[in-house]
Design an enzyme around this catalytic site. Structure first.
Site, PDB file in Angstrom:
ATOM      1  N   CYS A 152       0.894  -1.157   0.000  1.00  0.00           N
ATOM      2  CA  CYS A 152       0.000   0.000   0.000  1.00  0.00           C
ATOM      3  C   CYS A 152       0.932   1.206   0.000  1.00  0.00           C
ATOM      4  O   CYS A 152       1.979   1.156  -0.634  1.00  0.00           O
ATOM      5  CB  CYS A 152      -0.967  -0.038   1.184  1.00  0.00           C
ATOM      6  SG  CYS A 152      -0.185  -0.366   2.775  1.00  0.00           S
ATOM      7  N   ARG A 158      -2.885  -1.491   5.347  1.00  0.00           N
ATOM      8  CA  ARG A 158      -3.718  -2.225   4.395  1.00  0.00           C
ATOM      9  C   ARG A 158      -3.038  -3.518   3.960  1.00  0.00           C
ATOM     10  O   ARG A 158      -3.674  -4.575   3.863  1.00  0.00           O
ATOM     11  CB  ARG A 158      -4.024  -1.351   3.174  1.00  0.00           C
ATOM     12  CG  ARG A 158      -5.084  -0.301   3.409  1.00  0.00           C
ATOM     13  CD  ARG A 158      -5.144   0.714   2.276  1.00  0.00           C
ATOM     14  NE  ARG A 158      -4.032   1.654   2.311  1.00  0.00           N
ATOM     15  CZ  ARG A 158      -3.839   2.636   1.437  1.00  0.00           C
ATOM     16  NH1 ARG A 158      -4.690   2.785   0.423  1.00  0.00           N
ATOM     17  NH2 ARG A 158      -2.824   3.464   1.550  1.00  0.00           N
TER      18      ARG A 158
END
Length: 330
Positions: A152, A158
């Site tokens: 990410c 994430r």
């Protein structure tokens, strides 16, 4: 919204996920916030094909960086090669297209863009796309040991969430073990409390998507229920752990991949694992980790306990009892 990019050939060439109408666009070549604070590339997660890294930045960003801070797509492949590994797929989770272009990557490496909103727990559709991509890759790369590189912006929240979600939902790894394995291999702890809490206490996500027709170009999703054992090729046979031919797909699926479980625990319990790659363990809560000095820089308002463990020493490090980093917040 997801986009495949593979200009020549490969297992992912025909896939095209639909979803959000467009990615969030930002102008300029400003360096992502806090991007410099994170190690460019982590280590391969033992027993898996995953390796995490922060987003590489194309050449136009370099004028705003010191030479030692630059991390381009070319640098990414050089650093992976330094670990004697090879990338076979890149999954980009950023919610923008401004950092680099798929054309900056070697034509032989498939690239998948899954637009993933930051700060909030990814929705079930995003999770399913990630699982499908991973299992498709593993199915087509049974006879090699290429890695799935995931990033990410910082290669942390994430990225860590979706990797851990896969390990928990598909491989049956305990949440604590999955999170700790990721933290140690990335060199930084998952920071966002909502991600950690969902991994620890949230429901197991289903490993199939009822909204996608089985006859669509998404291909037969049944192989999601048949995760390919992702142990390196020369270390023993692979096991097809869940045969579902002739049976309806269960709503939730756990695989008790014993060798992966053992790899996770063995790695987590090894106090010297960082010495080989010169990475300190992730920082305890309330402390600001500086990887350049291999030490903990204690915040002024840190607790007395935090002040007492001011520095990390590689020869007397003992494993922190998990969860060591749960109280990190943004």
């Amino acid at each position: 919204m997801s986009q495949w990019h593979h200009p020549r050939s490969g297992w992912g060439r025909r896939r095209d996920f639909s979803g959000r109408s467009s990615a969030k666009k930002k102008g300029g070549n400003h360096i992502p916030e806090r991007w410099k604070d994170y190690l460019p590339v982590g280590q391969r997660m033992p027993g898996t094909r995953f390796i995490a890294f922060k987003v590489p930045l194309q050449k136009s960003f370099e004028k705003k960086l010191a030479p030692e801070e630059c991390f381009s797509p070319l640098d990414l492949f050089n650093k992976i090669r330094e670990q004697n590994e090879e990338l076979g797929l890149i999954i980009d989770l950023t919610y923008t297209q401004r950092y680099y272009k798929p054309e900056d990557l070697p034509e032989t490496v498939p690239y998948l863009k899954i637009f993933t909103v930051g700060h909030q727990v990814p929705d079930d559709e995003t999770i399913f796309k990630f699982k499908h991509a991973v299992n498709g890759f593993l199915k087509e790369n049974k006879d090699n040991d290429k890695l799935i590189g995931v990033h990410c912006t910082h290669g942390l929240n994430r990225t860590g969430y979706l990797i851990c979600r896969y390990l928990i939902d598909v491989e049956g790894v305990r949440p604590d073990d999955a999170i700790e394995l990721f933290n140690r291999c990335r060199g930084h702890c998952l920071e966002r409390q909502n991600y950690i809490e969902d991994l620890q206490n949230g429901p197991i996500r289903k490993n199939w998507n009822s909204s996608v027709p089985r006859s669509s170009d998404f291909e037969d999703s049944a192989h999601l229920m048949q995760p390919v054992h992702n142990k390196p090729v020369k270390q023993g046979p692979r096991y097809n752990l869940h045969q579902i031919q002739g049976h309806s797909a269960p709503r939730h699926f756990h695989t008790q991949t014993q060798s992966l479980q053992q790899s996770v625990r063995k790695f987590s319990e090894n106090p010297h694992v960082y010495q080989r790659h010169h990475l300190p363990p992730p920082g305890p809560p309330g402390e600001d980790y500086s990887h350049r000095r291999y030490s903990w820089n204690v915040k002024p308002n840190a607790s007395r306990a935090a002040q007492d463990r001011r520095r990390w020493y590689p020869y007397n490090y003992s494993r922190l009892s998990y969860p060591a980093c749960w109280e990190w917040t943004q």
